[in-house]
Design a protein around this motif. Structure first.
Motif, mmCIF file in Angstrom:
data_model
loop_
_atom_site.group_PDB
_atom_site.id
_atom_site.type_symbol
_atom_site.label_atom_id
_atom_site.label_comp_id
_atom_site.label_asym_id
_atom_site.label_seq_id
_atom_site.Cartn_x
_atom_site.Cartn_y
_atom_site.Cartn_z
ATOM 1 N N GLU A 306 0.824 -1.206 0.000
ATOM 2 C CA GLU A 306 0.000 0.000 0.000
ATOM 3 C C GLU A 306 0.853 1.249 0.000
ATOM 4 O O GLU A 306 0.601 2.210 -0.737
ATOM 5 N N LEU A 307 1.922 1.244 0.841
ATOM 6 C CA LEU A 307 2.819 2.394 0.867
ATOM 7 C C LEU A 307 3.502 2.597 -0.471
ATOM 8 O O LEU A 307 3.695 3.736 -0.921
ATOM 9 N N SER A 308 3.850 1.516 -1.166
ATOM 10 C CA SER A 308 4.485 1.631 -2.472
ATOM 11 C C SER A 308 3.533 2.221 -3.488
ATOM 12 O O SER A 308 3.921 3.078 -4.307
ATOM 13 N N GLN A 309 2.244 1.808 -3.463
ATOM 14 C CA GLN A 309 1.253 2.355 -4.399
ATOM 15 C C GLN A 309 1.049 3.847 -4.159
ATOM 16 O O GLN A 309 0.976 4.650 -5.099
ATOM 17 N N GLU A 310 0.951 4.196 -2.850
ATOM 18 C CA GLU A 310 0.787 5.613 -2.534
ATOM 19 C C GLU A 310 1.984 6.420 -2.995
ATOM 20 O O GLU A 310 1.839 7.525 -3.534
ATOM 21 N N GLN A 311 3.217 5.893 -2.830
ATOM 22 C CA GLN A 311 4.417 6.607 -3.262
ATOM 23 C C GLN A 311 4.454 6.769 -4.778
ATOM 24 O O GLN A 311 4.817 7.838 -5.290
ATOM 25 N N LYS A 312 4.065 5.702 -5.499
ATOM 26 C CA LYS A 312 4.019 5.805 -6.974
ATOM 27 C C LYS A 312 3.025 6.858 -7.422
ATOM 28 O O LYS A 312 3.281 7.665 -8.328
ATOM 29 N N ILE A 316 3.715 10.299 -9.540
ATOM 30 C CA ILE A 316 3.037 10.624 -10.819
ATOM 31 C C ILE A 316 2.385 12.003 -10.727
ATOM 32 O O ILE A 316 2.448 12.830 -11.651
ATOM 33 N N TYR A 317 1.788 12.252 -9.610
ATOM 34 C CA TYR A 317 1.120 13.552 -9.420
ATOM 35 C C TYR A 317 2.149 14.675 -9.472
ATOM 36 O O TYR A 317 1.920 15.724 -10.096
ATOM 37 N N LEU A 318 3.273 14.499 -8.815
ATOM 38 C CA LEU A 318 4.298 15.538 -8.808
ATOM 39 C C LEU A 318 4.845 15.766 -10.211
ATOM 40 O O LEU A 318 5.120 16.917 -10.607
ATOM 41 N N LYS A 319 5.052 14.695 -10.984
ATOM 42 C CA LYS A 319 5.540 14.864 -12.362
ATOM 43 C C LYS A 319 4.540 15.605 -13.223
ATOM 44 O O LYS A 319 4.883 16.459 -14.062
ATOM 45 N N GLU A 320 3.242 15.302 -13.065
ATOM 46 C CA GLU A 320 2.212 15.995 -13.854
ATOM 47 C C GLU A 320 2.194 17.479 -13.514
ATOM 48 O O GLU A 320 2.072 18.344 -14.385
ATOM 49 N N TYR A 323 5.179 19.075 -15.242
ATOM 50 C CA TYR A 323 5.016 19.199 -16.689
ATOM 51 C C TYR A 323 3.992 20.279 -17.049
ATOM 52 O O TYR A 323 4.095 20.931 -18.105
ATOM 53 N N SER A 324 3.032 20.495 -16.216
ATOM 54 C CA SER A 324 2.009 21.516 -16.495
ATOM 55 C C SER A 324 2.554 22.930 -16.321
ATOM 56 O O SER A 324 2.022 23.884 -16.878
ATOM 57 N N ASN A 325 3.626 23.149 -15.617
ATOM 58 C CA ASN A 325 4.211 24.453 -15.353
ATOM 59 C C ASN A 325 5.335 24.806 -16.307
ATOM 60 O O ASN A 325 5.895 25.902 -16.200
#
Length: 340
Positions: A306-312, A316-320, A323-325
């Motif tokens: 679960e911790l690994s899924q949350e980290q992934k 992904i959110y941070l990369k998006e 990229y949007s900025n």
């Protein structure tokens, strides 16, 4: 005394002495032969040296004449016949040191002096040859005297050896006779001792057969202090009653030992049962502990997943957001770099 061995030793000694005598004779013969050969070789060497000297003199006389020298024109006597001599005598006042006309060995009586020296040299050579011949004659005489001395010495040695052999033979004969007498006396003494020993053995056997020891008389073991005390060195064994009592006592000991073994076996069985129960309880506790460890490991793996899924998702959110900025060209460049 082993007569055959003594005879064999005497025979071997004679064979050895004969071999030594033959060896000495062969050695003396070889010495004479070598001496003669040495004399012949020395005579041959002397003749060869004489022939070589004669040939050398002939070669000098025939092939090394003064006329054949390269500087003969400087010393040509015909060229100076009309010239004045450089000096007329050895005391010529013109022959000073700077004139270089008089040197050591170039006096006017050079030819006479050379002839005298040659004659003297010839006399010396003849005297030396004479001395050499005399020395060879003396050496030959000395060798002959030495050979005669060796022959006389060998003869004396052989005579001494013969006398020694005769004395040794006489000693051996006397020793042999003495040994024969001693052997006869020893045989007679052994026969007397053997007869006496047989008589003593028969008396001893008769005494033993008639004695109480071999007849095993039980009364001889009774002690003077009572029947219950026995003499150990004369005791011949127990009676049937004593043997039966001992057997009964041994049976009781065997039964007592069997009962003790049964009790020990029961005690060992009880100990084994308790040990088996303790091992079984230990095994059950270890299995329970393993199951608990497996459950805890499974729960921990689920939490880590679960911790690994949350980290992934967070990555992904941070990369998006990143990229949007940024501009479109920079986005595609970073996208291509990331893809690569």
């Amino acid at each position: 005394i082993d007569k055959d061995a003594l005879d064999a030793q005497v025979k071997e000694r004679k064979i050895q002495e004969a071999a030594e005598k033959a060896e000495h004779e062969r050695f003396a013969h070889d010495m004479k032969k070598n001496d003669k050969l040495m004399c012949l070789l020395e005579e041959r060497q002397k003749n060869e040296i004489k022939d070589m000297n004669r040939a050398l003199i002939e070669f000098h006389k025939n092939f090394q004449k003064p006329e054949t020298r390269r500087e003969f024109d400087l010393n040509d006597p015909q060229a100076l016949k009309k010239d004045r001599p450089a000096r007329v005598s050895d005391d010529d006042p013109r022959c000073t040191i700077s004139s270089m006309q008089k040197f050591m060995g170039e006096d006017l009586n050079y030819d006479q002096r050379m002839r005298f020296q040659k004659e003297q040299l010839r006399e010396w050579s003849l005297q030396q040859q004479k001395d050499w011949k005399n020395a060879l004659a003396d050496q030959k005489l000395a060798d002959d005297l030495y050979d005669k001395f060796r022959i006389e010495l060998d003869r004396k040695i052989m005579e001494e050896q013969r006398k020694e052999e005769e004395s040794r033979r006489a000693v051996c004969t006397a020793t042999k006779n003495f040994n024969i007498i001693q052997a006869a006396e020893l045989d007679h003494k052994n026969e007397l001792e053997k007869a006496q020993k047989i008589k003593d053995d028969m008396d001893e056997i008769t005494c033993l057969l008639r004695g109480d020891f071999l007849s095993e008389n039980p009364d001889q073991a009774i002690s003077p202090w009572g029947k219950h005390n026995v003499l150990v060195n004369r005791w011949k064994g127990m009676n049937q009653e004593q043997l039966m009592a001992i057997r009964e006592f041994q049976k009781e000991q065997a039964l007592e030992k069997q009962r003790a073994r049964e009790q020990e076996r029961r005690r060992d069985a009880e100990w084994d049962r308790q040990h088996l129960q303790a091992a079984r309880a230990q095994l059950l506790w270890e299995r329970h502990q393993q199951r608990q460890n497996q459950v805890q490991r499974r729960d921990l793996d689920a939490v880590n997943a679960e911790l690994s899924q949350e980290q992934k998702a967070k990555n992904i959110y941070l990369k998006e957001e990143e990229y949007s900025n940024i501009p479109t060209e920079e986005f595609y460049a970073q996208f291509n770099t990331t893809t690569r």
